[in-house]
Design a protein around this motif. Structure first.
Motif, PDB file in Angstrom:
ATOM      1  N   ASP A   1       0.865  -1.180   0.000  1.00 41.72           N
ATOM      2  CA  ASP A   1       0.000   0.000   0.000  1.00 41.72           C
ATOM      3  C   ASP A   1       0.897   1.223   0.000  1.00 41.72           C
ATOM      4  O   ASP A   1       1.902   1.255   0.716  1.00 41.72           O
ATOM      5  CB  ASP A   1      -0.918   0.016   1.219  1.00 41.72           C
ATOM      6  CG  ASP A   1      -2.076   0.991   1.068  1.00 41.72           C
ATOM      7  OD1 ASP A   1      -1.845   2.141   0.636  1.00 41.72           O
ATOM      8  OD2 ASP A   1      -3.213   0.606   1.380  1.00 41.72           O
TER       9      ASP A   1
ATOM     10  N   GLU B   1       0.113   4.118   1.132  1.00 42.27           N
ATOM     11  CA  GLU B   1      -0.184   4.989   2.277  1.00 42.27           C
ATOM     12  C   GLU B   1       0.501   4.434   3.527  1.00 42.27           C
ATOM     13  O   GLU B   1       0.147   3.351   4.008  1.00 42.27           O
ATOM     14  CB  GLU B   1      -1.692   5.066   2.505  1.00 42.27           C
ATOM     15  CG  GLU B   1      -2.445   5.724   1.364  1.00 42.27           C
ATOM     16  CD  GLU B   1      -3.932   5.788   1.627  1.00 42.27           C
ATOM     17  OE1 GLU B   1      -4.321   6.216   2.745  1.00 42.27           O
ATOM     18  OE2 GLU B   1      -4.698   5.412   0.731  1.00 42.27           O
TER      19      GLU B   1
ATOM     20  N   ILE C   1      -1.674   3.304   6.511  1.00 42.75           N
ATOM     21  CA  ILE C   1      -2.325   2.005   6.326  1.00 42.75           C
ATOM     22  C   ILE C   1      -1.322   0.877   6.561  1.00 42.75           C
ATOM     23  O   ILE C   1      -1.628  -0.093   7.266  1.00 42.75           O
ATOM     24  CB  ILE C   1      -2.939   1.891   4.913  1.00 42.75           C
ATOM     25  CG1 ILE C   1      -4.002   2.961   4.691  1.00 42.75           C
ATOM     26  CG2 ILE C   1      -3.492   0.493   4.666  1.00 42.75           C
ATOM     27  CD1 ILE C   1      -5.213   2.863   5.581  1.00 42.75           C
ATOM     28  N   THR C   2      -0.136   0.997   5.981  1.00 43.16           N
ATOM     29  CA  THR C   2       0.850  -0.082   6.146  1.00 43.16           C
ATOM     30  C   THR C   2       1.287  -0.204   7.603  1.00 43.16           C
ATOM     31  O   THR C   2       1.465  -1.311   8.101  1.00 43.16           O
ATOM     32  CB  THR C   2       2.080   0.121   5.240  1.00 43.16           C
ATOM     33  OG1 THR C   2       2.665   1.398   5.495  1.00 43.16           O
ATOM     34  CG2 THR C   2       1.710  -0.016   3.775  1.00 43.16           C
TER      35      THR C   2
ATOM     36  N   LEU D   1      -0.522   0.517  10.254  1.00 37.96           N
ATOM     37  CA  LEU D   1      -1.638  -0.086  10.973  1.00 37.96           C
ATOM     38  C   LEU D   1      -1.714  -1.589  10.705  1.00 37.96           C
ATOM     39  O   LEU D   1      -1.864  -2.388  11.630  1.00 37.96           O
ATOM     40  CB  LEU D   1      -2.945   0.598  10.566  1.00 37.96           C
ATOM     41  CG  LEU D   1      -4.204   0.222  11.325  1.00 37.96           C
ATOM     42  CD1 LEU D   1      -4.048   0.504  12.809  1.00 37.96           C
ATOM     43  CD2 LEU D   1      -5.393   0.994  10.766  1.00 37.96           C
ATOM     44  N   LEU D   2      -1.590  -1.976   9.437  1.00 35.97           N
ATOM     45  CA  LEU D   2      -1.624  -3.400   9.104  1.00 35.97           C
ATOM     46  C   LEU D   2      -0.448  -4.140   9.724  1.00 35.97           C
ATOM     47  O   LEU D   2      -0.593  -5.272  10.185  1.00 35.97           O
ATOM     48  CB  LEU D   2      -1.608  -3.596   7.586  1.00 35.97           C
ATOM     49  CG  LEU D   2      -2.946  -3.877   6.945  1.00 35.97           C
ATOM     50  CD1 LEU D   2      -2.834  -3.961   5.442  1.00 35.97           C
ATOM     51  CD2 LEU D   2      -3.591  -5.114   7.491  1.00 35.97           C
TER      52      LEU D   2
ATOM     53  N   ASP E   1      -3.278  -3.010  -1.847  1.00 34.64           N
ATOM     54  CA  ASP E   1      -4.244  -1.967  -2.149  1.00 34.64           C
ATOM     55  C   ASP E   1      -4.569  -2.042  -3.635  1.00 34.64           C
ATOM     56  O   ASP E   1      -3.745  -2.479  -4.446  1.00 34.64           O
ATOM     57  CB  ASP E   1      -3.657  -0.601  -1.794  1.00 34.64           C
ATOM     58  CG  ASP E   1      -4.673   0.519  -1.875  1.00 34.64           C
ATOM     59  OD1 ASP E   1      -5.891   0.250  -1.787  1.00 34.64           O
ATOM     60  OD2 ASP E   1      -4.256   1.679  -2.027  1.00 34.64           O
TER      61      ASP E   1
ATOM     62  N   GLY F   1     -10.909   1.310  -0.085  1.00 40.96           N
ATOM     63  CA  GLY F   1     -11.925   2.024   0.670  1.00 40.96           C
ATOM     64  C   GLY F   1     -13.313   1.772   0.133  1.00 40.96           C
ATOM     65  O   GLY F   1     -14.301   2.053   0.788  1.00 40.96           O
TER      66      GLY F   1
ATOM     67  N   LYS G   1     -11.392  -0.858   3.713  1.00 36.74           N
ATOM     68  CA  LYS G   1     -10.894   0.177   4.614  1.00 36.74           C
ATOM     69  C   LYS G   1     -12.076   1.018   5.072  1.00 36.74           C
ATOM     70  O   LYS G   1     -12.973   1.273   4.269  1.00 36.74           O
ATOM     71  CB  LYS G   1      -9.893   1.084   3.889  1.00 36.74           C
ATOM     72  CG  LYS G   1      -8.641   0.393   3.409  1.00 36.74           C
ATOM     73  CD  LYS G   1      -7.802   1.385   2.626  1.00 36.74           C
ATOM     74  CE  LYS G   1      -6.617   0.741   1.963  1.00 36.74           C
ATOM     75  NZ  LYS G   1      -5.878   1.700   1.128  1.00 36.74           N
ATOM     76  N   PRO G   2     -12.119   1.473   6.282  1.00 33.01           N
ATOM     77  CA  PRO G   2     -11.184   1.183   7.375  1.00 33.01           C
ATOM     78  C   PRO G   2     -11.407  -0.218   7.930  1.00 33.01           C
ATOM     79  O   PRO G   2     -12.504  -0.766   7.841  1.00 33.01           O
ATOM     80  CB  PRO G   2     -11.532   2.245   8.419  1.00 33.01           C
ATOM     81  CG  PRO G   2     -12.970   2.567   8.176  1.00 33.01           C
ATOM     82  CD  PRO G   2     -13.201   2.364   6.695  1.00 33.01           C
TER      83      PRO G   2
END
Length: 166
Positions: free
Chosen positions: A45, A47, A50-51, A53-54, A89, A118, A139-140
């Motif tokens: 991804d 972003e 996002i990465t 968080l993952l 993504d 998303g 997402k989210p």
């Protein structure tokens, strides 16, 4: 197209409906508690939020995530390493997640490839499924949806039909 697998139930003499439902609930509970751990997961991804968080979610689930921010790097790493699962993504600059999926599945049709976005439109999901995408992360997301995606993807059984379009 989707497949539903249900356990085969056998009725024993003298067994009532309540006992059968209780047995089914115990079986379902046992099956849903099956978890996977120590999986090598490639996450793609562009972003960084996002990465990050993952990465936290996956490490919390005892997995080994490899995080990359573009599809070109993911493709290079995929050629050099073994991954149990790829989560990408859909919309990224340069090569999209859709194109990444096409390239990776051309190399290894049985790859467990999931997309995240998303939003998902029905026509996109159909096109992605024809490519071999076996899961979607909207997402989210939260740790539970990530765990559900992984469990579903790892439980996926490839059939000859799944790989005919490659």
């Amino acid at each position: 197209t989707f497949q539903i697998y249900l356990p085969r139930a056998e009725i024993k003499a003298g067994e009532g409906l309540v006992e059968r439902i209780a047995d089914s609930a115990q079986l379902s509970s046992a099956q849903s508690s099956l978890t996977y751990s120590n999986l090598n997961i490639l996450v793609v991804d562009n972003e960084s939020v996002i990465t990050a968080l993952l990465e936290v979610h996956l490490q919390g689930l005892n997995h080994n995530p490899t995080i990359v921010t573009n599809a070109e790097e993911a493709l290079r790493l995929y050629e050099l390493n073994e991954y149990d699962l790829v989560i990408s993504d859909v919309n990224m600059p340069g090569m999209s997640g859709f194109e990444l999926c096409k390239r990776i599945t051309a190399q290894k049709p049985e790859v467990r490839f999931c997309l995240m976005s998303g939003y998902f439109e029905a026509e996109n999901v159909t096109a992605f499924s024809k490519l071999g995408v076996i899961g979607y992360l909207k997402k989210p997301f939260n740790p539970q949806t990530v765990e559900e995606l992984i469990s579903s993807a790892m439980a996926h059984q490839f059939t000859k039909k799944d790989t005919q379009h490659y």
